[in-house]
Design a protein around this motif. Structure first.
Motif, PDB file in Angstrom:
ATOM      1  N   ASP A 129      19.089  14.013  -7.587  1.00 47.91           N
ATOM      2  CA  ASP A 129      20.266  14.869  -7.654  1.00 47.91           C
ATOM      3  C   ASP A 129      21.052  14.604  -8.937  1.00 47.91           C
ATOM      4  O   ASP A 129      21.600  15.524  -9.552  1.00 47.91           O
ATOM      5  CB  ASP A 129      21.165  14.634  -6.440  1.00 47.91           C
ATOM      6  N   TYR A 130      21.101  13.336  -9.341  1.00 47.70           N
ATOM      7  CA  TYR A 130      21.800  12.980 -10.574  1.00 47.70           C
ATOM      8  C   TYR A 130      21.111  13.610 -11.784  1.00 47.70           C
ATOM      9  O   TYR A 130      21.767  14.136 -12.687  1.00 47.70           O
ATOM     10  CB  TYR A 130      21.847  11.459 -10.713  1.00 47.70           C
ATOM     11  N   GLY A 169      23.297  17.684  -9.641  1.00 47.76           N
ATOM     12  CA  GLY A 169      23.757  18.199  -8.362  1.00 47.76           C
ATOM     13  C   GLY A 169      22.662  18.487  -7.367  1.00 47.76           C
ATOM     14  O   GLY A 169      22.868  18.390  -6.168  1.00 47.76           O
ATOM     15  N   GLY A 170      21.484  18.852  -7.821  1.00 44.91           N
ATOM     16  CA  GLY A 170      20.382  19.168  -6.907  1.00 44.91           C
ATOM     17  C   GLY A 170      19.770  20.512  -7.232  1.00 44.91           C
ATOM     18  O   GLY A 170      20.002  21.089  -8.307  1.00 44.91           O
ATOM     19  N   TYR A 171      18.977  21.033  -6.305  1.00 46.46           N
ATOM     20  CA  TYR A 171      18.381  22.363  -6.476  1.00 46.46           C
ATOM     21  C   TYR A 171      19.457  23.433  -6.339  1.00 46.46           C
ATOM     22  O   TYR A 171      20.532  23.197  -5.789  1.00 46.46           O
ATOM     23  CB  TYR A 171      17.298  22.601  -5.429  1.00 46.46           C
ATOM     24  N   ALA A 172      19.153  24.641  -6.806  1.00 44.10           N
ATOM     25  CA  ALA A 172      20.063  25.784  -6.655  1.00 44.10           C
ATOM     26  C   ALA A 172      19.675  26.542  -5.387  1.00 44.10           C
ATOM     27  O   ALA A 172      18.513  26.920  -5.207  1.00 44.10           O
ATOM     28  CB  ALA A 172      19.971  26.698  -7.869  1.00 44.10           C
ATOM     29  N   ALA A 230      24.692  27.479  -5.082  1.00 50.02           N
ATOM     30  CA  ALA A 230      25.307  26.195  -4.777  1.00 50.02           C
ATOM     31  C   ALA A 230      24.240  25.109  -4.785  1.00 50.02           C
ATOM     32  O   ALA A 230      23.059  25.366  -4.572  1.00 50.02           O
ATOM     33  CB  ALA A 230      26.013  26.256  -3.419  1.00 50.02           C
ATOM     34  N   SER A 231      24.650  23.881  -5.028  1.00 50.06           N
ATOM     35  CA  SER A 231      23.696  22.777  -5.108  1.00 50.06           C
ATOM     36  C   SER A 231      23.154  22.417  -3.730  1.00 50.06           C
ATOM     37  O   SER A 231      23.894  22.377  -2.742  1.00 50.06           O
ATOM     38  CB  SER A 231      24.364  21.554  -5.741  1.00 50.06           C
TER      39      SER A 231
END
Length: 506
Positions: free
Chosen positions: A25-26, A30-33, A15-16
């Motif tokens: 994040d863009y 979404g961001g890191y996993a 999940a992000s």
């Protein structure tokens, strides 16, 4: 589980996870996993520590436990860095990893290159013990280069990193490994072991501040935004300005009437006005009245209650206000009403991404008219930007898709005779207005013509115009005006056909 009320779904693997860095994040879609290993690489001073601290503080604010493992910086140095940004690291655990063999204890007089088996084992063991004790959700490991040195061989290094990766993933840790790239050897690269690789670059310019930019080397299972993205580090932390991709920003806007100035002869010359969603290039030699011409369209829009943005590269705010007041346009009054934003930027300190980000904010706030004055100053301050035309194409396309009327001022080299520009933007402009000087009756006069208008008809004539205290005065067609396309205009008509100064300016 986190203490902030996050759901089980929020904490599932893959999940992000928010980065805590504005704009990043863009870029990462979404961001890191979550529960994965991410490598943040860059030369010393590129911003790795700042980025990692923002990641941990974001987790703290969300109720997640964070751990910063440092083999290179002391706790005091990290606290001072945070204090410089106005941050308090309360709630973020700092584990200053100092193996006994690295101390000045005379009983353990050896270097990091001696008895490497003992040193590496102790170092990894202390990290694992601290993780077991704290059970963090987010970990920043600042010491990959030290592990590389202690390992001595590429095979042993990869095995140690792989063991750490599995250990952290098994405990649900979202991890950043900070690598200073002091040894850029393919055998010791972490790229194949990491879920994602983010590279931070710091490039000195011939003049002005360093240029910082970010690139995502890889990210498994996600369609991230590739290419270079500018970022800055200022008081308050690191901010990323994603590369503008015009195709991602579409907006339906009303096809309102063209933007007219209320100056009859000028509006007839441009075919009734300039259409919304178009870009107009105002080109001519220095002092020919390019900025003043743009002010006429600006004032007309502001008087209708529209919002506008003026980005000035060449003139300070004070000079801009004074010059506009000299032609009867009180920009300060419009600014006080909240209709106008004046942005004076230092092009030597401004990255292209930061410029587009600033303009996007104003457009999203409702600006429907944008003036760039002038692109020449921006270009001259960035001699290393080889793709200025491509950047402007993307920016003008974005503004057009938002229904914004954009006016771009571009100065030509020289005052009279053959003139050239160092960058050709006519092919990406919807409209082109050409200004020229000419001589008549022992005076220097100005001429205006419309070379191009994609969205409708326009006059093909050449008109004289004059700038006075009331603004712009446009005269009749100069049917005896010759030589404008050769760059050496001349006037062969009768004197009575020329403009005279208005009574209050005589």
């Amino acid at each position: 589980m986190a203490d902030s009320g996050e759901t089980v779904e929020d904490l599932t693997d893959g999940a992000s996870v928010a980065t805590g860095v504005p704009g990043m994040d863009y870029v990462l879609a979404g961001g890191y996993a979550r529960s994965s290993l991410h490598v943040i690489e860059g030369s010393p001073g590129a911003g790795k520590t700042t980025l990692a601290l923002q990641f941990l503080m974001d987790g703290r604010d969300r109720g997640e436990r964070g751990l910063y493992v440092s083999l290179s910086e002391t706790r005091e140095e990290l606290l001072r860095s945070a204090e410089a940004h106005g941050w308090a690291l309360d709630g973020v655990e700092i584990f200053e990893l100092m193996p006994p063999e690295l101390t000045l204890d005379p009983e353990r007089d050896q270097t990091v290159f001696y008895a490497s088996d003992l040193e590496l084992g102790e170092t990894i063991g202390m990290v694992m013990k601290e993780i077991e004790r704290l059970k963090p959700h987010r970990v920043a490991f600042d010491g990959v280069s030290e592990i590389r040195l202690l390992s001595q061989t590429p095979l042993r290094y990869r095995r140690q990193v792989l063991a750490l990766k599995h250990f952290l993933a098994a405990r649900g840790c979202t991890t950043l490994f900070l690598d200073d790239r002091t040894q850029e050897i393919e055998e010791t690269s972490l790229h194949s072991l990491a879920h994602a690789v983010v590279r931070l670059e710091q490039e000195p310019m011939a003049f002005g501040g360093d240029r910082r930019r970010m690139r995502i080397i890889k990210m498994r299972g996600r369609s991230y935004r590739s290419g270079f993205h500018d970022f800055v580090i200022r008081t308050g932390g690191l901010v990323v300005y994603p590369r503008l991709i015009a195709a991602e920003h579409h907006k339906d806007y009303a096809e309102d009437a063209p933007v007219a100035t209320g100056i009859g002869a000028l509006d007839r010359l441009v075919g009734g006005g300039l259409d919304r969603g178009t870009a107009t290039l105002v080109i001519g030699p220095a002092g020919s009245g390019k900025s003043t011409l743009c002010l006429q369209f600006l004032r007309a829009g502001l008087d209708r209650g529209e919002k506008a943005l003026v980005v000035s590269f060449d003139e300070s705010r004070r000079v801009l206000l004074k010059r506009a007041g000299g032609v009867g346009v009180d920009l300060a009054a419009y600014e006080a009403k909240g209709l106008l934003a004046l942005e004076h930027v230092d092009p030597a300190e401004l990255a292209p991404g930061e410029l587009s980000g600033m303009m996007r904010r104003h457009v999203e706030d409702g600006a429907s008219i944008v003036i760039l004055d002038s692109l020449s100053g921006y270009q001259n301050a960035l001699p290393g930007e080889n793709f200025l035309a491509l950047q402007m194409h993307e920016l003008l396309t974005y503004l057009g898709q938002q229904g914004v009327l954009t006016l771009v001022v571009l100065a030509q080299h020289g005052m009279v005779g053959q003139m050239q520009t160092t960058v050709d933007l006519t092919y990406i402009s919807d409209n082109v207005l050409l200004l020229r000087f000419f001589e008549a009756r022992g005076q220097i006069r100005r001429a205006l013509s419309v070379i191009k208008k994609r969205t409708g008809g326009h006059e093909t004539t050449i008109r004289e115009f004059m700038i006075d205290g009331q603004g712009l005065q446009v005269g009749p067609v100069l049917d005896k005006f010759q030589g404008v396309l050769t760059g050496v205009p001349s006037f062969a008509g009768v004197s009575e056909a020329l403009l005279e100064a208005r009574a209050d300016d005589a």
